[in-house]
Design a protein around this motif. Structure first.
Motif, PDB file in Angstrom:
ATOM      1  N   GLY A  20       0.835  -1.193   0.000  1.00 25.05           N
ATOM      2  CA  GLY A  20       0.000   0.000   0.000  1.00 25.05           C
ATOM      3  C   GLY A  20       0.868   1.240   0.000  1.00 25.05           C
ATOM      4  O   GLY A  20       2.080   1.178   0.236  1.00 25.05           O
ATOM      5  N   GLY A  21       0.237   2.345  -0.207  1.00 23.94           N
ATOM      6  CA  GLY A  21       0.944   3.614  -0.298  1.00 23.94           C
ATOM      7  C   GLY A  21       1.351   4.173   1.053  1.00 23.94           C
ATOM      8  O   GLY A  21       1.124   3.566   2.105  1.00 23.94           O
ATOM      9  N   SER A  22       1.932   5.342   1.007  1.00 26.27           N
ATOM     10  CA  SER A  22       2.442   5.971   2.229  1.00 26.27           C
ATOM     11  C   SER A  22       1.316   6.310   3.209  1.00 26.27           C
ATOM     12  O   SER A  22       1.507   6.226   4.422  1.00 26.27           O
ATOM     13  CB  SER A  22       3.251   7.217   1.886  1.00 26.27           C
ATOM     14  OG  SER A  22       2.453   8.156   1.208  1.00 26.27           O
ATOM     15  N   GLU A  23       0.152   6.674   2.701  1.00 25.62           N
ATOM     16  CA  GLU A  23      -0.979   6.976   3.588  1.00 25.62           C
ATOM     17  C   GLU A  23      -1.405   5.738   4.373  1.00 25.62           C
ATOM     18  O   GLU A  23      -1.672   5.820   5.570  1.00 25.62           O
ATOM     19  CB  GLU A  23      -2.156   7.528   2.792  1.00 25.62           C
ATOM     20  CG  GLU A  23      -1.940   8.939   2.303  1.00 25.62           C
ATOM     21  CD  GLU A  23      -3.156   9.481   1.585  1.00 25.62           C
ATOM     22  OE1 GLU A  23      -4.293   9.084   1.904  1.00 25.62           O
ATOM     23  OE2 GLU A  23      -2.965  10.327   0.689  1.00 25.62           O
ATOM     24  N   PHE A  24      -1.475   4.591   3.680  1.00 22.56           N
ATOM     25  CA  PHE A  24      -1.829   3.351   4.372  1.00 22.56           C
ATOM     26  C   PHE A  24      -0.784   3.022   5.424  1.00 22.56           C
ATOM     27  O   PHE A  24      -1.123   2.684   6.561  1.00 22.56           O
ATOM     28  CB  PHE A  24      -1.958   2.182   3.382  1.00 22.56           C
ATOM     29  CG  PHE A  24      -2.101   0.860   4.080  1.00 22.56           C
ATOM     30  CD1 PHE A  24      -3.290   0.495   4.678  1.00 22.56           C
ATOM     31  CD2 PHE A  24      -1.024  -0.008   4.180  1.00 22.56           C
ATOM     32  CE1 PHE A  24      -3.416  -0.711   5.352  1.00 22.56           C
ATOM     33  CE2 PHE A  24      -1.143  -1.218   4.843  1.00 22.56           C
ATOM     34  CZ  PHE A  24      -2.346  -1.567   5.432  1.00 22.56           C
ATOM     35  N   GLN A  25       0.488   3.097   5.058  1.00 28.74           N
ATOM     36  CA  GLN A  25       1.560   2.756   5.992  1.00 28.74           C
ATOM     37  C   GLN A  25       1.558   3.684   7.203  1.00 28.74           C
ATOM     38  O   GLN A  25       1.766   3.248   8.330  1.00 28.74           O
ATOM     39  CB  GLN A  25       2.901   2.781   5.277  1.00 28.74           C
ATOM     40  CG  GLN A  25       3.001   1.638   4.277  1.00 28.74           C
ATOM     41  CD  GLN A  25       4.343   1.571   3.584  1.00 28.74           C
ATOM     42  OE1 GLN A  25       5.336   2.057   4.091  1.00 28.74           O
ATOM     43  NE2 GLN A  25       4.373   0.947   2.422  1.00 28.74           N
ATOM     44  N   GLN A  26       1.302   4.957   6.972  1.00 29.18           N
ATOM     45  CA  GLN A  26       1.237   5.911   8.078  1.00 29.18           C
ATOM     46  C   GLN A  26       0.049   5.592   8.996  1.00 29.18           C
ATOM     47  O   GLN A  26       0.178   5.620  10.218  1.00 29.18           O
ATOM     48  CB  GLN A  26       1.117   7.330   7.537  1.00 29.18           C
ATOM     49  CG  GLN A  26       1.182   8.388   8.597  1.00 29.18           C
ATOM     50  CD  GLN A  26       1.157   9.793   8.008  1.00 29.18           C
ATOM     51  OE1 GLN A  26       0.620  10.009   6.918  1.00 29.18           O
ATOM     52  NE2 GLN A  26       1.732  10.733   8.705  1.00 29.18           N
ATOM     53  N   ARG A  27      -1.071   5.251   8.395  1.00 29.62           N
ATOM     54  CA  ARG A  27      -2.260   4.946   9.196  1.00 29.62           C
ATOM     55  C   ARG A  27      -2.067   3.686  10.026  1.00 29.62           C
ATOM     56  O   ARG A  27      -2.384   3.651  11.212  1.00 29.62           O
ATOM     57  CB  ARG A  27      -3.480   4.793   8.288  1.00 29.62           C
ATOM     58  CG  ARG A  27      -4.725   4.509   9.076  1.00 29.62           C
ATOM     59  CD  ARG A  27      -5.958   4.619   8.242  1.00 29.62           C
ATOM     60  NE  ARG A  27      -7.106   4.352   9.111  1.00 29.62           N
ATOM     61  CZ  ARG A  27      -8.324   4.175   8.678  1.00 29.62           C
ATOM     62  NH1 ARG A  27      -8.576   4.282   7.395  1.00 29.62           N
ATOM     63  NH2 ARG A  27      -9.308   3.929   9.500  1.00 29.62           N
ATOM     64  N   ILE A  28      -1.526   2.626   9.411  1.00 28.99           N
ATOM     65  CA  ILE A  28      -1.377   1.356  10.122  1.00 28.99           C
ATOM     66  C   ILE A  28      -0.343   1.469  11.240  1.00 28.99           C
ATOM     67  O   ILE A  28      -0.519   0.912  12.314  1.00 28.99           O
ATOM     68  CB  ILE A  28      -1.082   0.194   9.142  1.00 28.99           C
ATOM     69  CG1 ILE A  28      -1.389  -1.159   9.792  1.00 28.99           C
ATOM     70  CG2 ILE A  28       0.335   0.178   8.654  1.00 28.99           C
ATOM     71  CD1 ILE A  28      -2.646  -1.777   9.352  1.00 28.99           C
TER      72      ILE A  28
END
Length: 72
Positions: A20-28
């Motif tokens: 996933g993208g950076s937004e997904f990684q930041q959220r998780i």
């Protein structure tokens, strides 16, 4: 490739990567899940959601998010 969505209740695994993208990684990671973290499946639902335990926390994820967490 094993994802969090493939596990059953009681299984424990180590997180290897996130798809996933950076937004997904930041959220998780803001939820407390990170590479190298051990997760245990506590429960799931018929709708595909999953409840995991990690670092003395319980975290609920939808099926889409669980499929993006790659495990050892």
């Amino acid at each position: 490739m094993i994802t969090l969505a493939n596990l059953i209740k009681g299984e424990k695994r180590i997180i290897l990567a996130f798809e996933g993208g950076s937004e997904f990684q930041q959220r998780i990671t803001s939820m407390g899940l990170y590479i190298g973290c051990e997760v245990e499946v506590i429960g799931g639902s018929a709708g595909g959601g999953i409840l995991v335990g990690a670092n003395d926390s319980r975290i609920a994820l939808g099926c889409g998010m669980a499929k993006k967490v790659i495990l050892a």
